[in-house]
Write an enzyme that holds these catalytic residues in place. Structure first.
Site, PDB file in Angstrom:
ATOM      1  N   ASP A  76      14.528 -14.782 -37.118  1.00 18.48           N
ATOM      2  CA  ASP A  76      13.829 -14.786 -38.399  1.00 18.48           C
ATOM      3  C   ASP A  76      14.007 -13.457 -39.125  1.00 18.48           C
ATOM      4  OD1 ASP A  76      12.327 -15.880 -40.397  1.00 18.48           O
ATOM      5  OD2 ASP A  76      10.404 -15.713 -39.368  1.00 18.48           O
TER       6      ASP A  76
ATOM      7  N   HIS B  45      22.162 -13.887 -43.759  1.00 16.26           N
ATOM      8  CA  HIS B  45      22.496 -14.903 -42.758  1.00 16.26           C
ATOM      9  C   HIS B  45      23.804 -14.563 -42.047  1.00 16.26           C
ATOM     10  CE1 HIS B  45      19.161 -17.340 -43.887  1.00 16.26           C
ATOM     11  NE2 HIS B  45      19.617 -17.649 -45.082  1.00 16.26           N
TER      12      HIS B  45
ATOM     13  N   LEU C  88      26.985 -16.642 -19.425  1.00 16.71           N
ATOM     14  CA  LEU C  88      25.726 -16.973 -20.086  1.00 16.71           C
ATOM     15  C   LEU C  88      25.693 -18.424 -20.553  1.00 16.71           C
ATOM     16  CD1 LEU C  88      23.039 -15.785 -21.378  1.00 16.71           C
ATOM     17  CD2 LEU C  88      24.386 -15.547 -23.478  1.00 16.71           C
TER      18      LEU C  88
END
Length: 235
Positions: A12, A29, A123
């Site tokens: 956020d 973004h 990961l």
């Protein structure tokens, strides 16, 4: 330091970060997308095995069309770079959410990304895309109900363990730690079922400014908590 096995993040503050710099929201973004790659690498180095990020919610379609279009373009570009990053770091990619409404080329790229990384051992990186937890649970209920109608599932056999097999996150352990950046203190329809016993960490840092040092701060805070499940302390 006890490192959580699974960290979930609500990314956020991209738009606010850009505004502070006098730049358009789309710039924020783009920078936020680049930061995801950095945090993926840092997470694995710290010993985190699973990382799940909230990239685009079911509610995000309500944003201005120009911003949504820009986000979809960014997503297309990210899928290309993510494939390279995954190969470099032996990362396994999974995308959760309702993919049926996405453009065909995006769906193809998601399928290619998941297929190309399915055997990677690094990961476990999960991207929540067009994801909403309520939507996920309703879709799960519909599938389970249909299986009951078809005689594949007995109503008396329904329990939490069975229900979880219908969720988008099946096979992924529930998050140990949730991080939300930018100072907002809410879940925003994210992993509501999965976060039942998760520790929460909220920070005012905007996502593009979230660094390895900020991640360590969150983990250190996590280490100061006493993990309890139904009143029983985790050993």
């Amino acid at each position: 330091m006890n490192v959580p096995q699974h960290v979930a993040i609500i990314l956020d503050g991209n738009g606010r970060w850009a505004k502070k710099k006098g730049m358009p929201r789309n710039y924020g973004h783009a920078q936020g997308s680049k930061n995801v790659e950095k945090i993926c690498e840092e997470s694995w180095r710290l010993g985190i095995k699973y990382l799940t990020v909230y990239a685009f919610s079911t509610e995000n379609w309500n944003r201005p069309k120009s911003e949504v279009d820009a986000l979809m373009t960014l997503l297309r570009n990210y899928m290309k770079s993510c494939l390279k990053t995954a190969a470099k770091n032996d990362m396994k990619i999974r995308v959760i959410g309702d993919k049926t409404v996405l453009d065909d080329d995006i769906k193809r790229r998601i399928a290619e990304l998941e297929s190309a990384t399915v055997n990677n051992q690094g990961l476990n990186f999960t991207i929540a895309l067009n994801y909403g937890s309520r939507d996920e649970m309703i879709r799960a209920m519909k599938k389970m109900t249909q299986d009951c109608v078809d005689g594949k599932v007995n109503v008396d056999d329904i329990n939490e363990k069975l229900y979880e097999t219908y969720l988008d996150t099946h096979g992924i352990p529930d998050p140990d730690l949730l991080i939300r950046t930018s100072g907002e203190i809410r879940l925003s329809n994210y992993l509501l079922w999965q976060l039942a016993y998760t520790e929460f960490y909220f920070t005012d840092v905007l996502w593009p400014d979230f660094t390895k040092e900020e991640l360590i701060k969150a983990i250190e805070k996590y280490n100061k908590r006493e993990r309890r499940f139904g009143g029983v302390k985790e050993e």
